[in-house]
Design an enzyme around this catalytic site. Structure first.
Site, PDB file in Angstrom:
ATOM      1  N   HIS A 187       0.845  -1.201   0.000  1.00  0.00           N
ATOM      2  CA  HIS A 187       0.000   0.000   0.000  1.00  0.00           C
ATOM      3  C   HIS A 187       0.879   1.248   0.000  1.00  0.00           C
ATOM      4  O   HIS A 187       1.979   1.227   0.539  1.00  0.00           O
ATOM      5  CB  HIS A 187      -0.899  -0.040   1.254  1.00  0.00           C
ATOM      6  CG  HIS A 187      -1.851   1.100   1.321  1.00  0.00           C
ATOM      7  ND1 HIS A 187      -1.481   2.349   1.783  1.00  0.00           N
ATOM      8  CD2 HIS A 187      -3.154   1.191   0.959  1.00  0.00           C
ATOM      9  CE1 HIS A 187      -2.539   3.147   1.694  1.00  0.00           C
ATOM     10  NE2 HIS A 187      -3.558   2.472   1.204  1.00  0.00           N
ATOM     11  N   ASP A 313     -11.194   2.095  -0.981  1.00  0.00           N
ATOM     12  CA  ASP A 313     -10.262   2.991  -0.298  1.00  0.00           C
ATOM     13  C   ASP A 313     -10.984   3.853   0.738  1.00  0.00           C
ATOM     14  O   ASP A 313     -10.669   5.022   0.927  1.00  0.00           O
ATOM     15  CB  ASP A 313      -9.487   3.878  -1.281  1.00  0.00           C
ATOM     16  CG  ASP A 313      -8.068   4.152  -0.792  1.00  0.00           C
ATOM     17  OD1 ASP A 313      -7.750   3.804   0.356  1.00  0.00           O
ATOM     18  OD2 ASP A 313      -7.283   4.728  -1.566  1.00  0.00           O
TER      19      ASP A 313
HETATM   20  C1  1DF Z   1      -5.011   8.944   1.201  1.00  0.00           C
HETATM   21  C2  1DF Z   1      -5.212   8.007   0.185  1.00  0.00           C
HETATM   22  C3  1DF Z   1      -4.568   8.503   2.461  1.00  0.00           C
HETATM   23  C4  1DF Z   1      -4.952   6.680   0.419  1.00  0.00           C
HETATM   24  C5  1DF Z   1      -4.355   7.162   2.672  1.00  0.00           C
HETATM   25  O1  1DF Z   1      -3.889   6.686   3.866  1.00  0.00           O
HETATM   26  C6  1DF Z   1      -4.602   6.213   1.683  1.00  0.00           C
HETATM   27  C7  1DF Z   1      -5.247  10.336   0.952  1.00  0.00           C
HETATM   28  C8  1DF Z   1      -3.346   7.604   4.808  1.00  0.00           C
HETATM   29  O2  1DF Z   1      -6.110  10.657   0.098  1.00  0.00           O
HETATM   30  O3  1DF Z   1      -4.607  11.186   1.586  1.00  0.00           O
HETATM   31  O4  1DF Z   1      -4.555   4.936   1.984  1.00  0.00           O
HETATM   32  N1  1DF Z   1      -5.027   5.806  -0.691  1.00  0.00           N
HETATM   33  O5  1DF Z   1      -4.762   4.612  -0.593  1.00  0.00           O
HETATM   34  O6  1DF Z   1      -5.269   6.312  -1.835  1.00  0.00           O
HETATM   35 MN    MN Z   2      -5.498   3.254   0.651  1.00  0.00          MN
END
Ligand code: 1DF
Ligand code: MN
Length: 358
Positions: A187, A313
């Site tokens: 991730h 997500d």
């Molecule tokens: C964000 C996106 C934050 C994802 C995440 O974890 C995350 C974000 C802190 O939009 O700031 O898992 N993502 O997987 O796209």
């Molecule tokens: Mn994510």
């Protein structure tokens, strides 16, 4: 807004979302302390420093959702038509902590998540968080997660303090994951200090672009380091439509061969297979954050329909319409069923009895 046709249990298959995040409030306490340290990591500050302090509605909503493993989350799943979530400790998880804190907090977080899954066995499944800072302890935690907590996948939030799993000092983790048959969800994490400057000044370090660049790089580093020649059964899951790597496959194959042939870098060695072969045989891809038919169709064509899975997500991209958008796509019924349910049940070893009735 309600979408009655989109309630759980209304489709001929279950909708299992596979990149969904949670954060115990105890982790926020640790994060708060880290954020006050003088040398705080710039990417961590840009990411969790933002979500934990922003008065914006989006940030406040995300913080409320993250800490819940009960009715808030389940209500949102019901509204979006999601039958089941496969849940992981939110990025960067324990990977921003010092080694000892990371090792002990990973166990705490896994116990908390396992409790949540026990409370809601038909709605939640969990991934095992590990601390790459201590590869031996990480391997032990994978075994404990499988044998004692009933979880069958691992989450690693890309680099750990700027170090990549392509370094052989981490390969005990792959050995355990291969032996326990647990796929590793690679991730995104905030970009490491050595990489972030040109992204952050343009506001592009986060999920908008930087995450994909950095996590895609990590996946490629695993391939070029020969991880999958050494661990041929290892499976890595990438979100965000494979961080765009399927789109790169042709050029990766050509340029990898050309680079090997010309002896340009000691770190680019001959591999048993082409980069695209590893992508197709050692990876699974989720569509987290990308409810876009053309990209999904291309990815299914490239990977094969059994290696592409649904993800939302949550709570970072909680969009009620996305299930409906995905279900309106022209997709053969058995491919749709594989995408929403079958691939997730197989990869995460979700017992059919558990996901039978909502
Ligand atoms: C964000 C996106 C934050 C994802 C995440 O974890 C995350 C974000 C802190 O939009 O700031 O898992 N993502 O997987 O796209
Ligand atoms: Mn994510």
């Amino acid at each position: 807004m309600t979408h009655p046709t989109q309630r759980p249990g209304q489709a001929p298959y279950l909708r299992i979302a596979t990149e969904e995040a949670f954060c115990p409030s105890e982790m926020l306490d640790i994060y708060r302390k880290i954020l006050t340290e003088p040398q705080v990591d710039i990417g961590f500050k840009s990411l969790m420093g933002f979500y934990m302090s922003s008065p914006s509605e989006r940030a406040q909503h995300i913080m409320r959702c993250l800490v819940d493993l009960d009715q808030v989350r389940i209500g949102h799943m019901d509204d979006a038509g999601v039958d089941m979530q496969v849940i992981a400790l939110t990025s960067p998880g324990v990977q921003i902590m010092d080694r000892d804190t990371a090792v002990s907090f990973a166990k705490f977080a896994n116990d908390e998540l396992a409790e949540g899954v026990r409370r809601h066995p038909t709605r939640f499944a969990g991934m095992i968080a590990v601390a790459p800072q201590d590869p031996h302890e990480a391997a032990k935690e994978i075994e404990r997660g499988v044998n004692h907590l009933g979880m069958h996948s691992v989450v690693i939030n890309s680099h750990t303090h700027g170090e990549y799993l392509s370094d052989q000092k981490f390969w005990q983790i792959f050995e355990a994951a291969e032996a326990m048959d647990t796929p590793i969800y690679l991730h995104p994490n905030a970009m490491p200090a050595g990489m972030i400057q040109h992204f952050i000044e343009a506001g592009l370090d986060g999920a908008i672009y930087g995450f994909g660049v950095e996590t895609g790089l990590h996946a490629l580093r695993l391939i070029t380091a020969g991880v999958f020649d050494r661990f041929p059964k290892l499976q890595v899951i990438l979100g965000h439509m494979g961080e765009a790597l399927p789109f790169w496959a042709y050029r990766l194959d050509y340029m990898h061969a050309a680079t090997v042939r010309s002896n340009r870098y000691p770190s680019i060695k001959p591999l048993k297979r082409k980069p695209s072969d590893y992508l197709r045989e050692n990876f699974h891809i989720t569509n987290s954050g990308v409810a876009w038919g053309a990209a999904l169709k291309f990815t299914q064509d490239f990977m094969g329909p059994d290696r592409v899975l649904y993800a939302m997500d949550y709570p970072y991209q909680y969009v009620l319409e996305e299930v409906e958008i995905l279900e309106r796509l022209d997709m053969a019924p058995q491919v749709r069923q594989a995408f929403f349910q079958d691939n997730a049940e197989r990869l995460f070893k979700i017992p059919p009895a558990k996901s039978a009735a909502v």
